[in-house]
Design a protein around this motif. Structure first.
Motif, mmCIF file in Angstrom:
data_model
loop_
_atom_site.group_PDB
_atom_site.id
_atom_site.type_symbol
_atom_site.label_atom_id
_atom_site.label_comp_id
_atom_site.label_asym_id
_atom_site.label_seq_id
_atom_site.Cartn_x
_atom_site.Cartn_y
_atom_site.Cartn_z
ATOM 1 N N ALA A 244 0.930 -1.233 -0.014
ATOM 2 C CA ALA A 244 -0.105 0.003 -0.150
ATOM 3 C C ALA A 244 0.898 1.367 0.118
ATOM 4 C CB ALA A 244 -0.950 -0.176 1.154
ATOM 5 N N ALA A 245 1.810 1.303 0.816
ATOM 6 C CA ALA A 245 2.822 2.326 0.716
ATOM 7 C C ALA A 245 3.553 2.556 -0.504
ATOM 8 C CB ALA A 245 3.762 2.341 1.918
ATOM 9 N N GLY B 45 4.299 6.872 3.464
ATOM 10 C CA GLY B 45 4.144 6.017 4.405
ATOM 11 C C GLY B 45 2.763 5.767 5.311
ATOM 12 N N ILE B 46 2.910 4.656 6.168
ATOM 13 C CA ILE B 46 1.666 4.272 6.899
ATOM 14 C C ILE B 46 1.908 4.316 8.253
ATOM 15 C CG2 ILE B 46 -0.326 2.475 6.954
ATOM 16 C CD1 ILE B 46 0.162 1.970 4.055
ATOM 17 N N THR B 47 1.114 4.885 9.036
ATOM 18 C CA THR B 47 1.417 4.610 10.535
ATOM 19 C C THR B 47 0.160 3.830 11.017
ATOM 20 O OG1 THR B 47 0.222 6.437 11.425
ATOM 21 C CG2 THR B 47 2.477 6.859 10.354
ATOM 22 N N LEU C 180 5.173 4.453 13.030
ATOM 23 C CA LEU C 180 5.596 4.090 11.687
ATOM 24 C C LEU C 180 5.420 2.535 11.520
ATOM 25 C CD1 LEU C 180 6.671 4.939 8.958
ATOM 26 C CD2 LEU C 180 8.912 4.494 9.657
ATOM 27 N N VAL C 181 4.725 2.311 10.304
ATOM 28 C CA VAL C 181 4.286 0.986 10.140
ATOM 29 C C VAL C 181 5.078 0.487 8.734
ATOM 30 C CG1 VAL C 181 2.494 -0.801 9.375
ATOM 31 C CG2 VAL C 181 2.109 0.763 10.997
ATOM 32 N N SER C 182 4.741 1.280 7.735
ATOM 33 C CA SER C 182 5.451 0.945 6.392
ATOM 34 C C SER C 182 5.746 2.130 5.633
ATOM 35 C CB SER C 182 4.618 -0.162 5.658
ATOM 36 O OG SER C 182 3.502 0.644 5.285
ATOM 37 N N ALA D 297 12.079 -0.123 7.707
ATOM 38 C CA ALA D 297 11.936 0.225 9.077
ATOM 39 C C ALA D 297 10.646 0.364 9.528
ATOM 40 C CB ALA D 297 12.837 1.555 9.606
ATOM 41 N N ASN D 298 10.407 0.207 10.859
ATOM 42 C CA ASN D 298 9.027 0.607 11.510
ATOM 43 C C ASN D 298 9.264 1.101 12.713
ATOM 44 O OD1 ASN D 298 9.112 -1.659 13.575
ATOM 45 N ND2 ASN D 298 8.766 -3.029 11.614
ATOM 46 N N ALA D 299 8.422 1.451 13.498
ATOM 47 C CA ALA D 299 8.395 2.258 14.986
ATOM 48 C C ALA D 299 9.331 1.363 15.894
ATOM 49 C CB ALA D 299 7.201 2.307 15.484
#
Length: 558
Positions: free
Chosen positions: A21-22, A47-49, A55-57, A303-305
């Motif tokens: 999706a990102a 990005g998507i959170t 942060l997810v992607s 990376a993610n959170a």
């Protein structure tokens, strides 16, 4: 039920769907934007959170831009309150005090995603807009002393309210740009990107249930943290300090403390914020610290959170790395990349076999604005430049790359420059400097010639203009960056930072970017190994292979 009790295949499918999706968000933005700085150079981040702004992607683009998005969403939530965010809302911000993080040209669009009546995620993008008003065309004045002089400030305001377009906000944005058509097109491209990704996220929730979706996010964060802590465990324990003089004579300091549990970047004791556009927000300093930690701990996956849970960053309010109030931020990117480069140098001294020498460490942002000589249409050309990367323990540096912050970005083709702006490109070639010698030599910088066919106004910011790129492990220093104007009367003016400079037809803008630093001595002395290291604990003799590890952060990921 916890994520650990869920089907790992299902969790992986959801996580892959979020990455897709990102990426789709990035593709929409690239294909629909009006400005070459977006659709050619890819000066964007997507990005998507999760619902909290973690942060997810992320899609491709500039890693330090991706690092903005979670911070922007968290600031919007702080200002608005989660209980006041409704389905169909869409927010815009560009102000460093309100989640914009960078400077006013970089505009964040953030959209909350609802499923089954609950806030489940955010889709967000950031892109460089060519002009948002201010003192000079392109909105990047080097003489600004307050942020008010840099253009229109958007303090995390709604563009859409429960699905209804707020036309007055659009009108204000267009009225404050010298290029309203381009701004309108780029704005709608970002809106379309957020909407596309939001549809994909909602489909994942509908397909797999909200609880499974949340389990997948928690599993993703746990994996990111696990990988980060595994990378941290492989780093040397201790306190590593660096002090570096800058081009203007200021001295910057940093201390990196590595323990079993934490990677701490301490930026205490640095110069006070300036009444000049060379400040960055605390969030900007955090992003530079995230970049170095990511490169050292786990550069291989997105990376993610969870990837940053071991990282701690200490700043002092009122300094150039934590500017407050009305401080201008126009050339924040030079401060942020130089901070990142200084942290890189600090760790290079501790890990000489693993880390490259310095690279040209400047965005070398170049803005030319005027009226097209054939169509009379107003334009603003925004061009980051390429330069040399540092050599490593095993090879020469790479030639003509974008800065280490830039990820998967590209140069604007000559044909686009000449067609869209009416500026002839005299040449674009590797420079002829021989700086950066060593056992392995630094990569080559770039030489570029722009020849405008009508009057244009130049703004530019080139750091590493006086203090050269640093060599590593005994390698020679690289070169310096500069921009000059060769006048048609034969005179020549050389600059580091300049704005509002009129360039006439017949004049030539000449750019030279630095070679990267060399690695190792080219003529090792007796009693030293081939890398210029004394035999013993620091040597890689005795059959142990060098762990080169990460060089620069993985392209396109934060």
């Amino acid at each position: 039920m916890t994520s650990r009790s869920r089907d790992p295949i299902t969790l992986s499918v959801i996580q892959a769907g979020l990455t897709a999706a990102a990426d789709e968000m990035f593709a929409v933005l690239k294909k629909t934007a009006m400005s070459p700085i977006i659709y050619e150079v890819l000066d964007v981040g997507t990005g998507i959170t999760d619902a909290r702004g973690e942060l997810v992607s992320s899609g491709a683009g500039i890693p330090t831009f991706v690092g903005v998005l979670d911070k922007a969403v968290k600031r919007i939530l702080e200002i608005e309150g989660a209980e006041n965010v409704r389905e169909g809302d869409l927010f815009v911000t560009n102000d460093p005090s309100y989640g914009g993080v960078t400077h006013l040209n970089d505009v964040v669009i953030a959209m909350p995603v609802f499923a089954k009546g609950e806030l489940v995620a955010w889709t967000a993008s950031i892109a460089h807009w060519n002009d948002v008003g201010g003192m000079t065309p392109g909105s990047m004045s080097t003489t600004a002393s307050e942020i008010f002089q840099e253009g229109l400030r958007l303090p995390a305001v709604r563009l859409f309210d429960t699905g209804t377009l707020l036309q007055p906000v659009f009108d204000i944005i267009m009225a404050n740009s010298r290029l309203p058509d381009f701004v309108r097109g780029d704005l709608w491209a970002q809106v379309a990107a957020s909407r596309r990704a939001a549809t994909r996220v909602a489909q994942l929730v509908d397909t797999y249930t909200l609880q499974t979706f949340r389990d997948a996010l928690e599993n993703l964060f746990e994996e990111g943290e696990r990988r980060a802590r595994a990378g941290l465990a492989a780093l040397p324990r201790g306190t590593f300090r660096i002090e570096e003089e800058q081009d203007d004579g200021a001295v910057w300091h940093a201390e990196i403390r590595i323990t079993e549990d934490a990677f701490t970047v301490d930026l205490s004791g640095n110069p006070a914020q300036r009444r000049a556009p060379y400040n960055t927000s605390r969030d900007g300093a955090v992003i530079s610290s995230q970049m170095i930690f990511r490169a050292l701990s786990d550069p291989t996956l997105a990376a993610n959170a969870g990837s940053f849970r071991p990282l701690q960053v200490i700043t002092e309010e009122g300094t150039i790395f934590h500017a407050t109030g009305t401080a201008p931020h126009g050339y924040y990117f030079e401060t942020r990349i130089r901070l990142y480069d200084m942290l890189w140098q600090c760790m290079s001294r501790a890990l000489p076999e693993r880390m490259p020498a310095g690279h040209f460490a400047s965005i070398c942002g170049t803005v030319l604005a005027g009226d097209h000589p054939d169509t009379s249409r107003r334009y603003t050309m925004v061009e980051p430049q390429m330069g040399g990367w540092g050599a490593t323990a095993t090879r020469d540096g790479l030639d003509a790359m974008y800065s280490a912050s830039h990820g998967e970005t590209f140069n604007c083709p000559v044909e686009i420059c000449e067609t869209r702006y009416g500026i002839d490109v005299g040449y674009k070639r590797l420079n002829e400097s021989d700086a950066g010698h060593g056992l392995h030599s630094g990569g080559k910088g770039l030489s570029v010639s722009y020849k405008p066919r009508a009057q244009t106004v130049l703004a530019a910011g080139y750091s590493r203009n006086r203090v050269p790129v640093w060599g590593a492990n005994g390698g020679d220093n690289g070169g310096t960056n500069a921009i000059a104007v060769q006048r048609k009367d034969g005179s020549r003016e050389t600059y580091a930072f300049i704005s509002g400079l009129v360039v006439e037809p017949g004049d030539e803008v000449v750019i030279s970017t630095a070679n990267g630093g060399g690695w190792g001595r080219s003529d090792p002395r007796k009693g030293r190994d081939d890398h210029g290291l004394p035999p013993g604990p620091g040597s890689l003799r005795g059959g142990r292979q060098p762990d080169l590890g990460p060089r620069y952060p993985a392209s396109g990921r934060s």
